[in-house]
Design an enzyme around this catalytic site. Structure first.
Site, PDB file in Angstrom:
ATOM      1  N   TRP A 312       0.834  -1.198   0.000  1.00 46.92           N
ATOM      2  CA  TRP A 312       0.000   0.000   0.000  1.00 46.92           C
ATOM      3  C   TRP A 312       0.870   1.250   0.000  1.00 46.92           C
ATOM      4  O   TRP A 312       0.541   2.260  -0.626  1.00 46.92           O
ATOM      5  CB  TRP A 312      -0.905  -0.006   1.229  1.00 46.92           C
ATOM      6  N   HIS A 313       1.998   1.181   0.694  1.00 44.31           N
ATOM      7  CA  HIS A 313       2.875   2.335   0.778  1.00 44.31           C
ATOM      8  C   HIS A 313       3.639   2.580  -0.515  1.00 44.31           C
ATOM      9  O   HIS A 313       4.049   3.709  -0.782  1.00 44.31           O
ATOM     10  CB  HIS A 313       3.860   2.177   1.938  1.00 44.31           C
ATOM     11  N   GLY A 314       3.852   1.571  -1.313  1.00 44.12           N
ATOM     12  CA  GLY A 314       4.569   1.786  -2.562  1.00 44.12           C
ATOM     13  C   GLY A 314       4.835   0.489  -3.300  1.00 44.12           C
ATOM     14  O   GLY A 314       4.892  -0.591  -2.701  1.00 44.12           O
TER      15      GLY A 314
END
Length: 471
Positions: A312-314
């Site tokens: 989700w963060h990257g």
């Protein structure tokens, strides 16, 4: 448009408040300004948001009235995941499946719209809550559109559930006390971002950029500086969003609760990015079975959740490794290590957590696994340091801000000033407590001072994007 930019502080926000005052907190005004806010930053990608608004609105209605609720839920989830995967992960997937091909090159140049992870997760939570019967499908298109596009928390959270603001949509909670908290939270958040996070970023960024050349001590300073930077950067944005929410009559959820005071990873994730961790708990971990199955099933569920939390963060391997790092230590604590920790003095528990969190932030900040290995190797002496020292970027201002960062990441200041400044008690949502007039005047004075210092810093050219804008 950055919250810390002059155009936002002295033009966009005042004009919004002026129109709000004239039209008495009209949702149409909020929606109009929110869409303009996004258009100003992302141009015609605002059409993507409008498409998400329209589709999720009608799918939500269908879930509410159809006998085939599950089918409509699947349709809505597939759309939202398609948007997220196409814009955020397609380039990474193609680079892994077909490296060097024209398709991979094309996919790597797909623009990542600001805040897509945040507003997509809000859309998903809305559909699932309607499906579960936690809320009724909203018939007002205006309310759904405003909920999804609301500019204060649009691009970097907190992730807001529709149920938590539905009552405020119908009747905004406007009071003098809310205005006081609005000023307090906004100015505190502005100070956290501009005075602490940006200052530390100007120190940490060049050190991480020169990761091959820095010496061992500098590697530690870079890691610690970034750990404080990301906390004050993200907490600053969240507090500013909460403050603007109070101005509009909304109470947004708390997103941080002194995470560096935690004594374990389990506790850390109850304090860090609370809106995201509770989102994953409610919409992924519990549906997978949570901790109701066997030990192995619980550990599997934790790994799945934190693998996806990392993604989700990257879209890169460093984020996957970062997520699995957290997931593995949560499993280790569940196996029995947390019980051992609790028998140790508090100092050792804090030291354990902070050491692992700093290591995790090095993984998170790195642009490649080689960079991660090199910096961590230098921190722990496995790799000999280079010739570059931190002295080239170190100033007395950095030293002062580092010390202030350590202090303000604890409860020390909050406990010290709570007798003189009217602060909101923290029990779930922001609670209201009565204070005498002097405490409110002291709070406003403190907020105005922070605002003035921050504006001086902004005018001096210290103004960088929020770190979570790229997620």
């Amino acid at each position: 448009m950055l919250f810390t930019s002059s155009i936002f502080l002295f033009f966009f926000l005042p004009f919004y408040l002026l129109f709000e005052a004239i039209l008495r907190h009209s949702l149409i005004i909020l929606l109009t300004f929110s869409l303009f806010f996004y258009f100003f930053g992302e141009g015609w990608f605002v059409l993507l948001m409008l498409a998400s608004i329209i589709i999720n609105y009608f799918v939500g209605l269908a879930i509410g009235v159809s006998e085939h609720k599950q089918r409509w839920l699947v349709v809505g989830l597939l759309y939202n995941l398609f948007v997220l995967i196409n814009f955020k992960y397609l380039g990474f997937l193609m680079s892994q499946l077909a490296p060097g091909t024209p398709v991979a090159e094309l996919a790597n140049h797909i623009h990542l719209p600001l805040g897509i992870s945040f507003f997509t997760f809000q859309c998903i939570s809305y559909l699932i809550d309607v499906y579960r019967g936690d809320i009724k499908s909203e018939r007002s298109f205006l309310k759904v559109a405003t909920y999804i596009s609301m500019f204060p928390q649009l691009v970097a959270g907190p992730i807001v559930r529709y149920a938590s603001i539905k009552a405020d949509m119908d009747q905004p909670n406007i009071s003098a006390l809310n205005y006081y908290y609005a000023v307090l939270f906004f100015c505190i958040g502005l100070g956290q971002k501009v005075l602490i996070a940006d200052t530390l970023g100007n120190f940490a960024d060049p050190l991480f950029a020169a990761w091959k050349a820095i010496d061992n001590v500098t590697a530690w300073l870079a890691a610690v500086s970034y750990s404080l930077q990301i906390f004050f950067d993200f907490a600053g944005y969240s507090n500013m969003a909460i403050g603007i929410g109070y101005l509009m009559g909304f109470e947004f959820p708390q997103n941080f609760n002194k995470p560096y005071m935690a004594k374990s990873f389990t506790e850390f994730w109850r304090r860090w990015h609370i809106s995201l961790s509770t989102w994953f708990r409610d919409y992924l971990y519990i549906p997978l079975g949570g901790n109701q199955g066997s030990y192995l099933q619980t550990y599997r569920n934790l790994l799945i959740v934190f693998l996806l939390c990392g993604l989700w963060h990257g879209a890169s391997w460093v984020f996957i490794i970062w997520g699995l790092f957290h997931g593995c230590f949560l499993i280790i604590e569940r196996i029995g290590f947390k019980q051992i920790l609790e028998k140790l003095p508090s100092f050792f528990q804090h030291f354990y957590l902070l050491l692992l969190v700093v290591i995790a932030w090095v993984i998170f900040r790195s642009e490649s696994t080689d960079q991660t290995i090199t910096i961590l190797g230098k921190m722990f002496g496995f790799i000999s340091g280079g010739l570059m020292s931190y002295n080239a970027y170190y100033t007395h201002e950095i030293a002062i801000v580092l010390i202030l960062g350590f202090i303000f990441s604890t409860r020390f200041v909050e406990n010290a000033v709570s007798h003189f400044i009217a602060l909101p008690a923290r029990r779930g949502m922001w609670d209201k407590e009565r204070k005498n007039k002097i405490a409110y005047i002291a709070g406003l004075t403190w907020a105005i001072l922070l605002f003035c210092l921050s504006v001086i810093k902004i005018q001096a050219g210290v103004n960088s994007p929020f770190l979570y804008f790229r997620f």
